[in-house]
Design a protein around this motif. Structure first.
Motif, PDB file in Angstrom:
ATOM      1  N   LEU A  74       1.004  -1.547  -0.637  1.00  0.00           N
ATOM      2  CA  LEU A  74      -0.417  -0.120   0.340  1.00  0.00           C
ATOM      3  C   LEU A  74       0.957   1.526  -0.277  1.00  0.00           C
ATOM      4  N   HIS A 109       1.256   4.588  -2.332  1.00  0.00           N
ATOM      5  CA  HIS A 109       0.114   5.848  -1.779  1.00  0.00           C
ATOM      6  C   HIS A 109       1.366   7.022  -2.353  1.00  0.00           C
ATOM      7  N   TYR A 169      -0.171   0.903  -8.618  1.00  0.00           N
ATOM      8  CA  TYR A 169      -2.015   0.624  -7.926  1.00  0.00           C
ATOM      9  C   TYR A 169      -1.130  -0.297  -7.156  1.00  0.00           C
ATOM     10  N   ASP A 196     -10.083  -0.820   1.322  1.00  0.00           N
ATOM     11  CA  ASP A 196     -10.737   0.659   1.434  1.00  0.00           C
ATOM     12  C   ASP A 196      -9.697   2.056   1.427  1.00  0.00           C
ATOM     13  N   ASP A 197      -9.880   1.578   0.171  1.00  0.00           N
ATOM     14  CA  ASP A 197      -8.114   2.441  -0.435  1.00  0.00           C
ATOM     15  C   ASP A 197      -8.187   3.126  -1.765  1.00  0.00           C
ATOM     16  N   PRO A 198      -8.352   4.588  -2.264  1.00  0.00           N
ATOM     17  CA  PRO A 198      -8.553   4.156  -3.678  1.00  0.00           C
ATOM     18  C   PRO A 198      -7.372   3.628  -4.493  1.00  0.00           C
ATOM     19  N   LYS A 199      -6.267   3.390  -3.726  1.00  0.00           N
ATOM     20  CA  LYS A 199      -5.216   2.930  -4.875  1.00  0.00           C
ATOM     21  C   LYS A 199      -5.269   1.504  -4.793  1.00  0.00           C
ATOM     22  N   ILE A 200      -6.124   0.688  -4.300  1.00  0.00           N
ATOM     23  CA  ILE A 200      -6.660  -1.128  -3.961  1.00  0.00           C
ATOM     24  C   ILE A 200      -7.044  -1.344  -4.926  1.00  0.00           C
TER      25      ILE A 200
END
Ligand SMILES: [Zn+2]
Ligand SMILES: [Zn+2]
Length: 259
Positions: free
Chosen positions: A47, A51, A57, A82-86
């Motif tokens: 992650l 980020h 991604y 629950d993360d836009p990059k996941i």
């Protein structure tokens, strides 16, 4: 412009030379890469990379080959995703090649991931080796596919038969080819790639493993995904630009990434 749909650049051998790895991606016109999680202890690093770099991604999941590792619950996967990059849940699936004995825990873990995919509406990254029958059966039983209200996903590093590919495609899945397809010995897999429409194909490195020809046996990295695309283009007799554009469009469609 290529996208590596599956790599493990958080693994120490690649993470240690990140600037070089990213530079080679740029040199080879590999615009994005999806760094795939294999267990929960590694997930924070995966992650963090996503980020840190806009074009990297991530996914969250626990690989079927990792036996002695914390078992994820559905709730945990849903929360971590629950993360836009996941972009995805995985990698998950079944591997009867690497491990033997009672592998019911693998099947249970696989079901957990499919449930999390249905709840989060994030696609699955499925690993299957010497277990295609059970893989397809559990995908059907748990409603992994769009035909059953799931969000489908990708059969990654595909090495199975055309029948297995078609069963997955009927459920809305994409088929991803790694450097294995470039190997001289991979005649059956090359026939599968030739038979499948480009609209259902993704490309990947699965780096640091499985470097494509001409780097076979060396350490793999996302920049080399261009060689997988070149091989598929040659196989299908189409320009490599077409393979690049279509596989990138497929990636964006599957993982809901705007251009
Ligand atoms: Zn895998
Ligand atoms: Zn992998």
């Amino acid at each position: 412009m290529y996208i590596d749909s599956h790599c493990h650049i958080n693994f120490p051998e690649l993470a240690a030379r990140m600037p070089e790895v990213l530079a080679k991606m740029a040199d080879n016109k590999v615009t994005h890469a999806l760094c795939v999680s294999v267990d929960l202890p590694d997930f924070p690093q995966v992650l963090a990379l996503a980020h840190q770099y806009p074009h990297i991604y991530a996914s969250v999941g626990v690989h079927p080959d990792y036996e002695d590792t914390p078992e994820p619950s559905v709730e945990q996967l849903v929360q971590l995703a629950d993360d836009p990059k996941i972009l995805a849940i995985g990698e998950t699936g079944l591997d009867y090649y690497r491990l033997e004995g009672d592998l019911e825990w693998q099947r249970e873990r696989f079901r957990t991931h499919i449930k999390a995919s249905r709840i989060t509406r994030k696609p699955l990254i499925i690993h299957t080796r010497s277990a295609s029958e059970d893989t397809i059966r559990i995908m059907r039983e748990e409603g992994a596919g769009t035909d059953a209200g799931g969000v489908a996903g990708v059969m990654h590093c595909f090495t199975e038969s055309l029948e297995v590919a078609q069963a997955a495609i009927e459920m809305g899945f994409y088929i991803s080819f790694s450097g294995i397809v470039t190997f001289k010995s991979a005649k059956e897999l090359q026939a599968v790639a030739l038979a499948l429409p480009l609209e259902r194909i993704l490309i990947e490195t699965d780096s640091p493993y499985l470097a494509p020809v001409p780097y076979r046996g060396k350490m793999n990295e996302p920049g080399y995904v261009a060689h997988v695309a070149e091989y598929i283009a040659q196989l299908k007799g189409v320009p490599v630009e077409e393979v690049a554009a279509q596989t990138s469009a497929n990636f964006r469609k599957l993982f809901s990434v705007p251009a």
